[in-house]
Design an enzyme around this catalytic site. Structure first.
Site, PDB file in Angstrom:
ATOM      1  CG  HIS A   1      89.741 -22.850  12.498  1.00  0.00           C
ATOM      2  ND1 HIS A   1      89.072 -22.222  13.068  1.00  0.00           N
ATOM      3  CD2 HIS A   1      89.994 -22.291  11.776  1.00  0.00           C
ATOM      4  CE1 HIS A   1      88.867 -21.280  12.235  1.00  0.00           C
ATOM      5  NE2 HIS A   1      89.929 -21.677  11.070  1.00  0.00           N
TER       6      HIS A   1
ATOM      7  CD  GLU B   1      86.554 -22.076  16.250  1.00  0.00           C
ATOM      8  OE1 GLU B   1      85.902 -21.655  17.087  1.00  0.00           O
ATOM      9  OE2 GLU B   1      86.437 -22.498  15.213  1.00  0.00           O
TER      10      GLU B   1
HETATM   11  N1  LIG Z   1      95.113 -16.553   7.007  1.00  0.00           N
HETATM   12  C1  LIG Z   1      93.266 -17.161   7.989  1.00  0.00           C
HETATM   13  O1  LIG Z   1      93.259 -15.534   7.950  1.00  0.00           O
HETATM   14  C2  LIG Z   1      93.026 -18.277   8.256  1.00  0.00           C
HETATM   15  C3  LIG Z   1      93.179 -18.473   9.523  1.00  0.00           C
HETATM   16  C4  LIG Z   1      92.657 -19.885   9.995  1.00  0.00           C
HETATM   17  C5  LIG Z   1      92.495 -20.829   9.126  1.00  0.00           C
HETATM   18  N2  LIG Z   1      92.934 -20.366   7.535  1.00  0.00           N
HETATM   19  C6  LIG Z   1      92.590 -21.542   6.599  1.00  0.00           C
HETATM   20  O2  LIG Z   1      94.263 -21.627   6.775  1.00  0.00           O
HETATM   21  C7  LIG Z   1      94.358 -22.607   5.185  1.00  0.00           C
HETATM   22  C8  LIG Z   1      95.369 -21.448   4.403  1.00  0.00           C
HETATM   23  O3  LIG Z   1      94.804 -20.022   3.921  1.00  0.00           O
HETATM   24  P1  LIG Z   1      96.628 -19.574   4.290  1.00  0.00           P
HETATM   25  O4  LIG Z   1      95.830 -18.654   4.763  1.00  0.00           O
HETATM   26  O5  LIG Z   1      97.470 -19.147   4.824  1.00  0.00           O
HETATM   27  O6  LIG Z   1      96.514 -18.943   2.851  1.00  0.00           O
HETATM   28  P2  LIG Z   1      97.652 -18.704   1.837  1.00  0.00           P
HETATM   29  O7  LIG Z   1      97.376 -18.802   0.858  1.00  0.00           O
HETATM   30  O8  LIG Z   1      98.880 -17.994   2.507  1.00  0.00           O
HETATM   31  O9  LIG Z   1      98.466 -20.098   2.076  1.00  0.00           O
HETATM   32  C9  LIG Z   1      97.981 -21.296   0.995  1.00  0.00           C
HETATM   33  C10 LIG Z   1      99.288 -21.739   0.593  1.00  0.00           C
HETATM   34  O10 LIG Z   1      99.043 -23.481   0.274  1.00  0.00           O
HETATM   35  C11 LIG Z   1      99.961 -24.148  -0.679  1.00  0.00           C
HETATM   36  N3  LIG Z   1      99.180 -24.445  -1.514  1.00  0.00           N
HETATM   37  C12 LIG Z   1      98.384 -24.486  -2.735  1.00  0.00           C
HETATM   38  N4  LIG Z   1      98.039 -26.142  -3.139  1.00  0.00           N
HETATM   39  C13 LIG Z   1      98.886 -26.709  -2.746  1.00  0.00           C
HETATM   40  C14 LIG Z   1      98.714 -27.951  -2.559  1.00  0.00           C
HETATM   41  N5  LIG Z   1      97.929 -28.949  -3.200  1.00  0.00           N
HETATM   42  N6  LIG Z   1      99.805 -28.620  -1.986  1.00  0.00           N
HETATM   43  C15 LIG Z   1     100.653 -27.967  -1.182  1.00  0.00           C
HETATM   44  N7  LIG Z   1     100.447 -26.422  -1.054  1.00  0.00           N
HETATM   45  C16 LIG Z   1     100.027 -25.908  -1.633  1.00  0.00           C
HETATM   46  C17 LIG Z   1     100.150 -22.528  -1.597  1.00  0.00           C
HETATM   47  O11 LIG Z   1     101.307 -22.322  -2.400  1.00  0.00           O
HETATM   48  C18 LIG Z   1      99.822 -21.874  -0.211  1.00  0.00           C
HETATM   49  O12 LIG Z   1     101.846 -21.384  -0.199  1.00  0.00           O
HETATM   50  C19 LIG Z   1      92.916 -22.506   4.477  1.00  0.00           C
HETATM   51  O13 LIG Z   1      92.662 -23.634   4.580  1.00  0.00           O
HETATM   52  C20 LIG Z   1      92.429 -21.553   5.334  1.00  0.00           C
HETATM   53  O14 LIG Z   1      91.431 -21.412   5.360  1.00  0.00           O
HETATM   54  C21 LIG Z   1      93.130 -19.382   7.338  1.00  0.00           C
END
Ligand SMILES: NC(=O)c1ccc[n+]([C@@H]2O[C@H](COP(=O)([O-])OP(=O)(O)OC[C@H]3O[C@@H](n4cnc5c(N)ncnc54)[C@H](O)[C@@H]3O)[C@@H](O)[C@H]2O)c1
Length: 394
Positions: free
Chosen positions: A146, A158
């Site tokens: 994480h 994490e």
């Molecule tokens: N944004 C934050 O602050 C944060 C922090 C830690 C963890 N996360 C976790 O990280 C992950 C991504 O978050 P994010 O903020 O980058 O989201 P985001 O929406 O910016 O990006 C997600 C991307 O995944 C792509 N996607 C969706 N389904 C897909 C698939 N089946 N195969 C390939 N690509 C696919 C989408 O097109 C998008 O570009 C989530 O699980 C979120 O909980 C987010």
């Protein structure tokens, strides 16, 4: 995976995936990056290039180093045709949309492509790593990694093994990510892991005090910043994170904890989200960011400010102690997580020792007496530490 030279796959090129790809490439790995949306990988490469340009301007790296780093990140091509581009990866980190069904489908397809000893990691913030691993034939190689946003800047990671994760996979993963210059902490596969669990009262108790009219937004922020030493007040931080995102995390922790009242979301926050007042990104949240708007002045009443700070801090310390009690992580890792992951001015356990565990317990008991709510119940470990006259950080 002990070897530093492995190829790293990153699936999902959004906010997190592109940051993780940059971190892995900075550590010298060749990176395969994919996204379900055509054009996202190219957008990610452009964003990484811009970040590297800023690094060059600040003389953190040379233009040649930046070129080499960017060249290490290659486009996997369309993922709807399968994950063949990842077959040579020793580690694949998924950072796709936060949906269990999507992550499960991805991992069960991916595990047939990669080598038997490749590690499959999820960057999920709120889903159970066990539930993701459960979709795999070989769940022992699935682990949570994480990162925090933005991944290239935030030092904390994490490491979250599920109960089915092979212990050696968690160890190898932690040592690899430490080698990337990150501070790793170990958390159990429980809602919110360390940071998103222990930090809940920072927002929740501030919202409660706002709803009760104890103090306004600007005064609570002032108290937590100026008297508490937090880098940002809770409301400015929620506006910065996005009220939609913060509310989703709160709801998810609450629901995953079987509706424990300690994590009850605030109606005020729900209404803000329903109204589209997400914070900075929508120019309105708790504050108004539109041009010409005036920032509200706090009431700089030190007695009021202290009361606000003491109440929220007692809840935060209780949450940290309870995380020790429930074995979410070691006391040392909880201190590291809160100071390095969310920049708290001090570790909460050490802070509780400084205030005095009996004083913290007294504050919680007074709140519980007054409100009659289970929300304010002191952790059994806090009571035990007071009874045994032992410090919280031990
Ligand atoms: N944004 C934050 O602050 C944060 C922090 C830690 C963890 N996360 C976790 O990280 C992950 C991504 O978050 P994010 O903020 O980058 O989201 P985001 O929406 O910016 O990006 C997600 C991307 O995944 C792509 N996607 C969706 N389904 C897909 C698939 N089946 N195969 C390939 N690509 C696919 C989408 O097109 C998008 O570009 C989530 O699980 C979120 O909980 C987010």
């Amino acid at each position: 995976m002990s070897e530093r030279g492995i190829q790293v796959g990153v699936i999902g090129a959004g906010a997190m995936g592109r940051g993780i790809a940059q971190v892995a490439a900075s550590a010298g790995h060749s990176v395969v990056l994919a996204d379900a949306n055509a054009g996202m990988v190219e957008q990610a490469r452009t964003a990484i290039q811009a970040a590297l340009r800023r690094d060059v301007e600040k003389k953190r790296r040379t233009p040649a180093e930046a070129d080499v780093l960017l060249a290490r990140i290659v486009d996997a091509g369309p993922v709807d045709t399968g994950y063949q581009a990842f077959r040579g990866c020793g580690l694949v980190i998924e950072a796709v949309v936060e949906r269990l069904d999507v992550k499960q489908a991805l991992f069960s397809a991916l595990e047939n492509v990669v080598a038997p000893d490749a590690v499959l990691a999820t960057n999920t913030s709120s889903l159970s790593v066990a539930a993701i691993a459960g979709a795999c034939t070989n769940p022992g190689r699935v682990v949570g990694i994480h990162f925090f946003n933005p991944a290239p800047v935030m030092p904390l990671v994490e490491i979250v093994p599920a109960i089915v994760t092979d212990p050696s996979v968690a160890e190898r993963t932690a040592s690899l990510i430490s080698g990337w210059g990150k501070t790793t902490v170990r958390a159990t596969d429980t809602p919110g892991f360390i940071v998103n669990r222990v930090a809940r009262p920072f927002y929740g108790e501030s919202l409660r005090q706002l709803e009760e009219g104890i103090a306004d937004v600007a005064t609570i922020d002032w108290a937590m910043r100026e008297l508490g030493g937090f880098r940002m007040g809770p409301f400015e931080l929620m506006d910065f994170i996005g009220n939609d995102v913060n509310y989703a995390v709160t709801r998810s922790v609450f629901e995953s904890m079987f509706n424990d009242p300690r994590y009850t979301p605030a109606l005020t926050q729900q209404r803000l989200v329903e109204s589209g007042l997400y914070g900075r990104k929508r120019e309105r949240g708790y504050y108004d960011y539109r041009q010409g708007s005036q920032a509200p002045e706090p009431t700089k009443d030190e007695t009021l400010g202290r009361a606000v700070l003491d109440r929220t801090l007692a809840m935060l310390i209780n949450e940290a102690v309870d995380a020790v009690h429930r074995r979410v992580a070691s006391p040392a890792d909880i201190e590291l997580a809160m100071t390095r992951g969310v920049n708290y001015p001090r570790g909460l356990l050490a802070w509780g020792d400084e205030i005095g565990p009996a004083t913290v317990l007294g504050r919680l008991e007074a709140l519980q007496d007054e409100y009659g709510e289970d929300r304010y119940r002191p952790s059994p470990l806090l009571r035990r530490r007071v009874r045994d006259r032992r410090p919280l950080l031990s």
